[in-house]
Design a protein around this motif. Structure first.
Motif, PDB file in Angstrom:
ATOM      1  N   ALA A  45       0.863  -1.159   0.000  1.00 37.50           N
ATOM      2  CA  ALA A  45       0.000   0.000   0.000  1.00 37.50           C
ATOM      3  C   ALA A  45       0.875   1.174   0.000  1.00 37.50           C
ATOM      4  O   ALA A  45       1.981   1.127  -0.400  1.00 37.50           O
ATOM      5  CB  ALA A  45      -0.902  -0.019   1.231  1.00 37.50           C
ATOM      6  N   SER A  46       0.089   1.881  -0.117  1.00 37.86           N
ATOM      7  CA  SER A  46       0.734   3.146  -0.439  1.00 37.86           C
ATOM      8  C   SER A  46       2.144   3.203   0.105  1.00 37.86           C
ATOM      9  O   SER A  46       2.564   2.430   0.935  1.00 37.86           O
ATOM     10  CB  SER A  46      -0.074   4.294   0.148  1.00 37.86           C
ATOM     11  OG  SER A  46      -0.117   4.170   1.532  1.00 37.86           O
ATOM     12  N   ARG A 285       3.340  -9.830  -0.917  1.00 38.14           N
ATOM     13  CA  ARG A 285       2.769  -8.476  -1.004  1.00 38.14           C
ATOM     14  C   ARG A 285       3.833  -7.484  -1.460  1.00 38.14           C
ATOM     15  O   ARG A 285       3.535  -6.528  -2.205  1.00 38.14           O
ATOM     16  CB  ARG A 285       2.191  -8.051   0.344  1.00 38.14           C
ATOM     17  CG  ARG A 285       0.888  -8.728   0.703  1.00 38.14           C
ATOM     18  CD  ARG A 285       0.179  -8.005   1.834  1.00 38.14           C
ATOM     19  NE  ARG A 285       0.960  -7.956   3.057  1.00 38.14           N
ATOM     20  CZ  ARG A 285       0.951  -8.887   3.996  1.00 38.14           C
ATOM     21  NH1 ARG A 285       0.200  -9.981   3.842  1.00 38.14           N
ATOM     22  NH2 ARG A 285       1.677  -8.752   5.089  1.00 38.14           N
ATOM     23  N   THR A 286       5.069  -7.700  -1.027  1.00 38.99           N
ATOM     24  CA  THR A 286       6.155  -6.816  -1.454  1.00 38.99           C
ATOM     25  C   THR A 286       6.380  -6.924  -2.957  1.00 38.99           C
ATOM     26  O   THR A 286       6.649  -5.917  -3.632  1.00 38.99           O
ATOM     27  CB  THR A 286       7.445  -7.145  -0.690  1.00 38.99           C
ATOM     28  OG1 THR A 286       7.203  -6.997   0.713  1.00 38.99           O
ATOM     29  CG2 THR A 286       8.578  -6.215  -1.096  1.00 38.99           C
ATOM     30  N   GLN A 289       3.834  -4.766  -4.505  1.00 38.97           N
ATOM     31  CA  GLN A 289       4.174  -3.345  -4.353  1.00 38.97           C
ATOM     32  C   GLN A 289       5.240  -2.928  -5.352  1.00 38.97           C
ATOM     33  O   GLN A 289       5.203  -1.821  -5.913  1.00 38.97           O
ATOM     34  CB  GLN A 289       4.638  -3.079  -2.928  1.00 38.97           C
ATOM     35  CG  GLN A 289       3.534  -3.144  -1.891  1.00 38.97           C
ATOM     36  CD  GLN A 289       4.067  -2.986  -0.486  1.00 38.97           C
ATOM     37  OE1 GLN A 289       4.909  -3.751  -0.027  1.00 38.97           O
ATOM     38  NE2 GLN A 289       3.588  -1.966   0.209  1.00 38.97           N
ATOM     39  N   ILE A 292       3.536  -2.608  -8.763  1.00 36.94           N
ATOM     40  CA  ILE A 292       2.702  -1.403  -8.795  1.00 36.94           C
ATOM     41  C   ILE A 292       3.573  -0.176  -9.035  1.00 36.94           C
ATOM     42  O   ILE A 292       3.244   0.697  -9.851  1.00 36.94           O
ATOM     43  CB  ILE A 292       1.912  -1.269  -7.476  1.00 36.94           C
ATOM     44  CG1 ILE A 292       0.766  -2.292  -7.432  1.00 36.94           C
ATOM     45  CG2 ILE A 292       1.364   0.147  -7.302  1.00 36.94           C
ATOM     46  CD1 ILE A 292       0.064  -2.381  -6.087  1.00 36.94           C
ATOM     47  N   ALA A 293       4.713  -0.094  -8.326  1.00 39.25           N
ATOM     48  CA  ALA A 293       5.593   1.063  -8.468  1.00 39.25           C
ATOM     49  C   ALA A 293       6.274   1.088  -9.834  1.00 39.25           C
ATOM     50  O   ALA A 293       6.385   2.145 -10.469  1.00 39.25           O
ATOM     51  CB  ALA A 293       6.642   1.047  -7.355  1.00 39.25           C
ATOM     52  N   SER A 300      -2.343   2.396  -5.311  1.00 38.39           N
ATOM     53  CA  SER A 300      -1.373   1.668  -4.494  1.00 38.39           C
ATOM     54  C   SER A 300      -2.080   0.822  -3.442  1.00 38.39           C
ATOM     55  O   SER A 300      -1.903   1.016  -2.237  1.00 38.39           O
ATOM     56  CB  SER A 300      -0.397   2.650  -3.826  1.00 38.39           C
ATOM     57  OG  SER A 300       0.377   3.313  -4.793  1.00 38.39           O
ATOM     58  N   VAL A 302      -2.643  -3.210  -2.609  1.00 33.49           N
ATOM     59  CA  VAL A 302      -2.250  -4.567  -2.965  1.00 33.49           C
ATOM     60  C   VAL A 302      -3.451  -5.500  -3.016  1.00 33.49           C
ATOM     61  O   VAL A 302      -3.515  -6.394  -3.874  1.00 33.49           O
ATOM     62  CB  VAL A 302      -1.193  -5.081  -1.960  1.00 33.49           C
ATOM     63  CG1 VAL A 302      -0.968  -6.579  -2.131  1.00 33.49           C
ATOM     64  CG2 VAL A 302       0.115  -4.321  -2.134  1.00 33.49           C
ATOM     65  N   TYR A 305      -5.055  -6.861  -6.206  1.00 37.37           N
ATOM     66  CA  TYR A 305      -4.181  -6.592  -7.348  1.00 37.37           C
ATOM     67  C   TYR A 305      -3.910  -7.912  -8.056  1.00 37.37           C
ATOM     68  O   TYR A 305      -3.611  -8.930  -7.413  1.00 37.37           O
ATOM     69  CB  TYR A 305      -2.873  -5.970  -6.869  1.00 37.37           C
ATOM     70  CG  TYR A 305      -1.973  -5.468  -7.964  1.00 37.37           C
ATOM     71  CD1 TYR A 305      -2.328  -4.374  -8.745  1.00 37.37           C
ATOM     72  CD2 TYR A 305      -0.736  -6.066  -8.208  1.00 37.37           C
ATOM     73  CE1 TYR A 305      -1.493  -3.896  -9.735  1.00 37.37           C
ATOM     74  CE2 TYR A 305       0.112  -5.594  -9.194  1.00 37.37           C
ATOM     75  CZ  TYR A 305      -0.271  -4.512  -9.958  1.00 37.37           C
ATOM     76  OH  TYR A 305       0.563  -4.044 -10.945  1.00 37.37           O
ATOM     77  N   ALA A 334      10.197   2.720  -5.124  1.00 36.60           N
ATOM     78  CA  ALA A 334       9.142   2.359  -4.174  1.00 36.60           C
ATOM     79  C   ALA A 334       9.691   2.515  -2.760  1.00 36.60           C
ATOM     80  O   ALA A 334       9.907   1.538  -2.056  1.00 36.60           O
ATOM     81  CB  ALA A 334       8.674   0.935  -4.417  1.00 36.60           C
ATOM     82  N   ILE A 337       8.580   0.558   0.687  1.00 30.50           N
ATOM     83  CA  ILE A 337       8.665  -0.877   0.908  1.00 30.50           C
ATOM     84  C   ILE A 337       9.771  -1.171   1.908  1.00 30.50           C
ATOM     85  O   ILE A 337      10.879  -0.637   1.823  1.00 30.50           O
ATOM     86  CB  ILE A 337       8.926  -1.615  -0.417  1.00 30.50           C
ATOM     87  CG1 ILE A 337       7.769  -1.367  -1.389  1.00 30.50           C
ATOM     88  CG2 ILE A 337       9.109  -3.107  -0.181  1.00 30.50           C
ATOM     89  CD1 ILE A 337       7.979  -1.980  -2.753  1.00 30.50           C
TER      90      ILE A 337
END
Length: 580
Positions: A45-46, A285-286, A289, A292-293, A300, A302, A305, A334, A337
């Motif tokens: 997330a964000s 999840r990382t 992320q 996404i970045a 943002s 997860v 996604y 990112a 993270i």
């Protein structure tokens, strides 16, 4: 990787004549076309800084400056504080306390803090819990016990997973926990229990999940077959990222053959062919992320996604082949993270690639829900668990922020004539929008549209895929007359295909008209009605009762009629109450 084309919206026999929102918006440099929502369901997330010290508080993490957040939304005056409960997830790599507020269908975390301790580090070679991590965990657990007590979270339970259940000194550690924290129940989960509870957490956010769930921790990997919202076969494997690295002697290359040997014990994984692979766990999840970045995806979040099989395989292949320095450079894009997961990422990437190979899954869907949310769902009433998460979220927010709760059902009926033939999914989103349509009532009028838009777009942990988030956020923003070119709304516009964008704007315009007529009350709304008649959009008004077609009503009626290419018209009814 190229972006996928947008998903089509559910078809409706009445399509607006104007075709707005079809130009390209919010693209990443070099991209061609819109960013399709990376959703976990159809149809559709964000950045956070790492806290210093032993623990990391996730409920208070600073992030990118945004013009509005849900933190600014106020509950209805006089609302009583909801009951709370907490769960301490004592994992092989980290320990985390989450405190939930309320007993509603959707978990509402109000406190979330973790410490990466590595209880399972060295377990593969010594057979014991890491001694330094044991000492640190007692310190952290003392804090978590104090926090849960001060927050009056009842019950609060400690759930211990793979490292504690497999270690030779696990029973002694649990005995010490019982001695120190006598008021806290402590449960050492079997592998089967851990798999089942994690699967229930996934289903809490993705009720119709169909495929294979994989929950990757530090000490184990749990896999469960999900059959359209029901759990099937399950297995637990001793190949979490910490143990897997030790089994492979720290070699990412050797990890492939080690992982294949583990997966060979679960032949039913091949039943995932052509279905979805649901990923749970911090390392995975990382990976989401990072993607996404790297792709400049406009949301943002997860949870839900999704990546196609080839995209996921390529991402995992790239990460698996990176050195730590490569990963550090990649993560410069990112910054939120956690760097503490860097060493685990290549191994998590290998697990993903091998799992894709074993299952034949068509895509991966990332879930922010897992063990803790599954535990939460077991605490609430069965009739609450059975509720639809999207509608329950809308109703919960209406109870907190709306001025009159009985208005939403009337709005659902009032808007129905302009959306004939809609699908069940489209109807559910329309109903959810009606429940959400008054959540900005207590905000500053200059920022009401913006605040309400962001509140919906960034709702935590509910069963909203990215398409639904964007759709509902845009409906609510339009209901508050958000500027069609407002920069903050471009994320939602980018995620929606043209037909969904049209529908969201149309519903928002209709709701604006309804609130102008009714003043936000069910009583006045009942004195009005809409219908489509030949080439006209007819607004019926009761002869008495305080509703009339003034300038603002006529302007908004004309705008709504224009969307469909119809002429606006009004009609005075002699009856005091209309049923349309």
């Amino acid at each position: 990787m190229p972006r996928r084309p947008p998903k089509p919206a559910p078809a409706s026999p009445r399509t607006p004549a104007a075709s707005r929102g079809q130009t390209s918006r919010g693209r990443a440099p070099g991209a061609t076309g819109k960013a399709a929502p990376r959703d976990g369901t159809a149809p559709n997330a964000s950045g956070r800084k790492r806290a210093r010290g032993l623990v990391r508080a996730e409920n208070d993490k600073p992030g990118r400056a945004v013009p509005a957040t849900s933190a600014g939304m106020r509950s209805r005056p006089g609302a009583e504080r909801a009951p709370r409960m907490g769960v301490i997830d004592l994992g092989s790599n980290s320990v985390r306390l989450v405190v939930y507020e309320g007993r509603g269908r959707n978990p509402t975390p109000i406190f979330n803090e973790k410490a990466i301790l590595g209880l399972g580090r060295g377990l593969e070679t010594t057979g014991r819990l890491n001694e330094e991590a044991v000492e640190n965990s007692l310190t952290v657990l003392e804090r978590y016990a104090a926090v849960s007590l001060a927050m009056r979270a009842e019950p609060t339970e400690i759930l211990a997973t793979a490292a504690v259940r497999d270690a030779a000194n696990g029973p002694a550690f649990v005995a010490e926990l019982h001695r120190r924290f006598r008021h806290l129940p402590i449960r050492v989960l079997s592998g089967e229990e851990e798999a089942r509870i994690s699967a229930q957490g996934v289903l809490a956010g993705i009720p119709s999940a169909d495929g294979i769930m994989g929950d990757l921790g530090g000490g184990s990997l749990e896999v469960v077959e999900l059959r359209r919202g029901e759990t099937g076969a399950s297995a637990t494997l001793p190949c979490g990222v910490i143990r897997l690295a030790e089994q492979a002697g720290g070699s990412v290359t050797r990890t492939r053959s080690v992982m294949d040997r583990h997966l060979a014990h679960v032949p039913w994984l091949e039943r995932g062919s052509g279905r979805d692979l649901y990923l749970v766990g911090g390392a995975w999840r990382t990976l989401a992320q990072i993607h996404i970045a790297q792709t400049d995806y406009p949301l943002s979040v997860v949870h839900h996604y999704a990546l196609g099989r080839d995209e996921a395989r390529d991402l995992a292949g790239i990460v698996a082949g990176m050195t730590r320095k490569d990963l550090e450079r990649m993560m410069e894009r990112a910054p939120g993270i956690s760097r503490r997961r860097l060493d685990a990422l290549p191994f998590a990437a290998v697990v993903l690639r091998r799992l894709l190979r074993a299952t034949g899954s068509r895509r991966v869907v990332f879930s922010a829900n897992g063990l803790r949310e599954g535990w939460y769902m077991a605490q609430i009433a069965p009739e609450t668990r059975a509720l639809d998460p999207v509608l329950a979220a809308g109703q919960d927010l209406a109870r907190r922020f709306s001025r009159q709760l009985d208005l939403a059902p009337g709005l659902v009926e009032w808007t129905a004539p302009i959306f004939p033939g809609e699908s069940e999914h489209a109807r559910k989103l329309r109903e959810a929008a009606c429940w959400l349509s008054d959540i900005g009532a207590h905000e500053h009028p200059e920022y009401r549209a913006e605040q309400a838009y962001f509140h919906v777009l960034r709702l935590p942990g509910v069963g909203l895929d990215h398409h639904a988030r964007a759709f509902l956020a845009l409906v609510v923003g339009t209901r508050y007359e958000a500027d069609a070119k407002a920069p903050y709304a471009q994320a939602a516009r980018t995620l929606l295909d043209p037909a969904s964008l049209q529908r969201a704007e149309t519903l928002g315009i209709a709701l604006r008209l309804a609130y102008t007529l009714s003043g936000g009350t069910a009583q006045l709304l009942a004195l009005t009605g809409l219908r489509v008649e030949r080439e006209k959009l007819v607004l019926r008004l009761a002869a008495r009762g305080g509703v009339f077609a003034g300038e603002s009503v006529w302007r908004r009626l004309s705008r709504l009629a224009g969307v469909f290419g119809l002429e606006p018209s009004t009609e005075i009814a002699a009856d005091a109450v209309l049923i349309c």
